[in-house]
Design an enzyme around this catalytic site. Structure first.
Site, PDB file in Angstrom:
ATOM      1  N   LYS A  14     111.649  91.297 110.931  1.00 52.84           N
ATOM      2  CA  LYS A  14     110.247  91.723 111.053  1.00 52.84           C
ATOM      3  C   LYS A  14     110.136  93.027 111.855  1.00 52.84           C
ATOM      4  CE  LYS A  14     108.921  87.926 113.152  1.00 52.84           C
ATOM      5  NZ  LYS A  14     110.136  87.088 113.284  1.00 52.84           N
ATOM      6  N   ARG A  89     101.706  82.887 114.798  1.00 53.71           N
ATOM      7  CA  ARG A  89     102.868  81.990 114.803  1.00 53.71           C
ATOM      8  C   ARG A  89     102.465  80.529 114.835  1.00 53.71           C
ATOM      9  NH1 ARG A  89     106.779  86.058 116.968  1.00 53.71           N
ATOM     10  NH2 ARG A  89     108.840  85.127 117.040  1.00 53.71           N
ATOM     11  N   ARG A 128     122.480  91.190 118.135  1.00 51.02           N
ATOM     12  CA  ARG A 128     121.523  92.020 118.888  1.00 51.02           C
ATOM     13  C   ARG A 128     121.664  91.758 120.387  1.00 51.02           C
ATOM     14  NH1 ARG A 128     115.256  91.633 117.401  1.00 51.02           N
ATOM     15  NH2 ARG A 128     115.454  89.614 118.425  1.00 51.02           N
ATOM     16  N   ARG A 134     118.065  91.634 125.790  1.00 59.22           N
ATOM     17  CA  ARG A 134     117.058  90.559 125.688  1.00 59.22           C
ATOM     18  C   ARG A 134     117.698  89.222 126.041  1.00 59.22           C
ATOM     19  NH1 ARG A 134     113.312  90.893 120.381  1.00 59.22           N
ATOM     20  NH2 ARG A 134     113.227  88.660 120.870  1.00 59.22           N
ATOM     21  N   ARG A 146     114.558  78.628 119.281  1.00 54.78           N
ATOM     22  CA  ARG A 146     113.512  79.471 118.669  1.00 54.78           C
ATOM     23  C   ARG A 146     113.367  79.132 117.189  1.00 54.78           C
ATOM     24  NH1 ARG A 146     116.013  84.987 120.476  1.00 54.78           N
ATOM     25  NH2 ARG A 146     114.528  85.955 119.052  1.00 54.78           N
TER      26      ARG A 146
HETATM   27  P1  B4P Z   1     114.480  91.460 113.740  1.00 55.02           P
HETATM   28  O1  B4P Z   1     114.682  90.419 112.695  1.00 55.02           O
HETATM   29  O2  B4P Z   1     113.852  92.715 113.328  1.00 55.02           O
HETATM   30  O3  B4P Z   1     113.763  90.707 114.910  1.00 55.02           O
HETATM   31  P2  B4P Z   1     112.396  89.900 114.864  1.00 55.02           P
HETATM   32  O4  B4P Z   1     112.241  89.057 113.635  1.00 55.02           O
HETATM   33  O5  B4P Z   1     111.322  90.892 115.091  1.00 55.02           O
HETATM   34  O6  B4P Z   1     112.681  88.984 116.125  1.00 55.02           O
HETATM   35  P3  B4P Z   1     111.948  87.840 116.924  1.00 55.02           P
HETATM   36  O7  B4P Z   1     111.118  86.988 116.024  1.00 55.02           O
HETATM   37  O8  B4P Z   1     113.017  87.172 117.681  1.00 55.02           O
HETATM   38  O9  B4P Z   1     111.110  88.558 118.027  1.00 55.02           O
HETATM   39  P4  B4P Z   1     109.683  88.493 118.638  1.00 55.02           P
HETATM   40  O10 B4P Z   1     109.713  89.672 119.505  1.00 55.02           O
HETATM   41  O11 B4P Z   1     108.603  88.389 117.622  1.00 55.02           O
HETATM   42  O12 B4P Z   1     115.911  91.829 114.291  1.00 55.02           O
HETATM   43  C1  B4P Z   1     116.925  90.896 114.547  1.00 55.02           C
HETATM   44  C2  B4P Z   1     118.289  91.516 114.389  1.00 55.02           C
HETATM   45  O13 B4P Z   1     118.639  91.521 113.001  1.00 55.02           O
HETATM   46  C3  B4P Z   1     118.419  92.969 114.863  1.00 55.02           C
HETATM   47  O14 B4P Z   1     119.622  93.120 115.559  1.00 55.02           O
HETATM   48  C4  B4P Z   1     118.431  93.770 113.568  1.00 55.02           C
HETATM   49  O15 B4P Z   1     119.172  94.973 113.689  1.00 55.02           O
HETATM   50  C5  B4P Z   1     119.112  92.796 112.612  1.00 55.02           C
HETATM   51  N1  B4P Z   1     118.728  93.022 111.219  1.00 55.02           N
HETATM   52  C6  B4P Z   1     117.483  93.282 110.751  1.00 55.02           C
HETATM   53  N2  B4P Z   1     117.511  93.413 109.403  1.00 55.02           N
HETATM   54  C7  B4P Z   1     118.816  93.202 109.016  1.00 55.02           C
HETATM   55  C8  B4P Z   1     119.488  93.191 107.737  1.00 55.02           C
HETATM   56  N3  B4P Z   1     118.863  93.416 106.594  1.00 55.02           N
HETATM   57  N4  B4P Z   1     120.830  92.908 107.728  1.00 55.02           N
HETATM   58  C9  B4P Z   1     121.480  92.679 108.874  1.00 55.02           C
HETATM   59  N5  B4P Z   1     120.910  92.689 110.112  1.00 55.02           N
HETATM   60  C10 B4P Z   1     119.591  92.950 110.174  1.00 55.02           C
HETATM   61  O16 B4P Z   1     109.588  87.121 119.526  1.00 55.02           O
HETATM   62  C11 B4P Z   1     110.291  86.914 120.745  1.00 55.02           C
HETATM   63  C12 B4P Z   1     109.642  85.763 121.546  1.00 55.02           C
HETATM   64  O17 B4P Z   1     108.307  86.151 121.992  1.00 55.02           O
HETATM   65  C13 B4P Z   1     109.397  84.441 120.797  1.00 55.02           C
HETATM   66  O18 B4P Z   1     110.538  83.603 120.808  1.00 55.02           O
HETATM   67  C14 B4P Z   1     108.214  83.837 121.616  1.00 55.02           C
HETATM   68  O19 B4P Z   1     108.644  83.207 122.803  1.00 55.02           O
HETATM   69  C15 B4P Z   1     107.386  85.043 121.991  1.00 55.02           C
HETATM   70  N6  B4P Z   1     106.294  85.322 121.034  1.00 55.02           N
HETATM   71  C16 B4P Z   1     106.163  86.444 120.268  1.00 55.02           C
HETATM   72  N7  B4P Z   1     105.041  86.371 119.508  1.00 55.02           N
HETATM   73  C17 B4P Z   1     104.455  85.179 119.798  1.00 55.02           C
HETATM   74  C18 B4P Z   1     103.280  84.518 119.308  1.00 55.02           C
HETATM   75  N8  B4P Z   1     102.493  85.079 118.367  1.00 55.02           N
HETATM   76  N9  B4P Z   1     102.970  83.282 119.805  1.00 55.02           N
HETATM   77  C19 B4P Z   1     103.731  82.720 120.745  1.00 55.02           C
HETATM   78  N10 B4P Z   1     104.866  83.286 121.242  1.00 55.02           N
HETATM   79  C20 B4P Z   1     105.229  84.508 120.776  1.00 55.02           C
END
Ligand code: B4P
Length: 195
Positions: A14, A89, A128, A134, A146
């Site tokens: 995302k 979420r 990552r 992180r 998670r």
């Molecule tokens: P991404 O996949 O881009 O990460 P994300 O989904 O945005 O992560 P996440 O859901 O953990 O984070 P958030 O900050 O929302 O990247 C992951 C890795 O994959 C990277 O290293 C990237 O380079 C790699 N990658 C991407 N695409 C790839 C591909 N095609 N091939 C290979 N590798 C690839 O949430 C963090 C925390 O915040 C949650 O656990 C929660 O505690 C809190 N939170 C956030 N929003 C919330 C909400 N609305 N309600 C309640 N809690 C919330």
């Protein structure tokens, strides 16, 4: 206005895809994860509260994130549309978002849901964790917690939007470019009709 939700489990891409989509389509990026990490790094009371949940792999309480999104919407009155990344979420967050957008006489245009296997998610997040600093990415138990939170509370959000026929599933494995092309094609199909 074109309002997009980029949906998927933790590590589904995302954040990665959002960076590219906002510059391609001129949307304002609202990532609750980034907003929470910014509160955390400034050690605000909200950040301190959020950290205790994030460090365990749990979702932060609904009222905290809904309040953050509400202020972010108010701070961006000129936006042509929003890309919601990591929000909503829970069903309660989805209902709250619908109400906030209705006040602005707009609505969610499209939900793009990234599909990735659990083993690939764990591999990406551990990868990552080696460089991101992180704390929620370094421990496999927290990563799995998670993913469990996602199945318990977040996957239902896709069903909520399916009732309104707004969800398109996208294969989230492959190169970043390939996935970006699939996402862009779905946005292009709808963006210009809706505006
Ligand atoms: P991404 O996949 O881009 O990460 P994300 O989904 O945005 O992560 P996440 O859901 O953990 O984070 P958030 O900050 O929302 O990247 C992951 C890795 O994959 C990277 O290293 C990237 O380079 C790699 N990658 C991407 N695409 C790839 C591909 N095609 N091939 C290979 N590798 C690839 O949430 C963090 C925390 O915040 C949650 O656990 C929660 O505690 C809190 N939170 C956030 N929003 C919330 C909400 N609305 N309600 C309640 N809690 C919330």
């Amino acid at each position: 206005m074109f309002n997009l939700i980029l949906f998927g489990p933790p590590g589904s891409g995302k954040g990665t895809q959002s960076e590219r989509l906002i510059s391609q389509f001129g949307l304002k990026h609202l990532s609750t994860g980034d907003l929470l990490r910014s509160e955390l790094s400034r050690q605000t009371p909200l950040g301190v509260e959020a950290k205790s949940f994030m460090d365990k792999g749990m979702l932060v309480p609904d009222e905290v994130v809904i309040g953050m999104i509400s202020s972010a919407l108010d701070s961006n009155p000129e936006a042509n549309g929003f890309l919601f990344d990591g929000f909503p979420r829970t069903e309660a967050q989805a209902e709250a978002l619908d109400k906030l957008l209705k006040l602005k006489q707009t609505e969610i245009s499209l939900v793009l849901s990234l599909i990735v296997t659990e083993e690939e998610l764990v591999k990406r997040l551990l990868g990552r964790g080696k460089t991101s600093g992180r704390s929620d990415d370094v421990d496999e138990n927290i990563i799995r917690a998670r993913i469990t939170e996602y199945h318990k509370k977040t996957s239902a959000v896709a069903d909520y939007y399916k009732k309104f026929d707004k969800v398109v599933e996208i294969k989230g494995e492959g190169t970043v470019d390939e996935i970006f092309d699939s996402l862009s094609a779905e946005i292009e199909k709808r963006m210009y009709i809706g505006q």
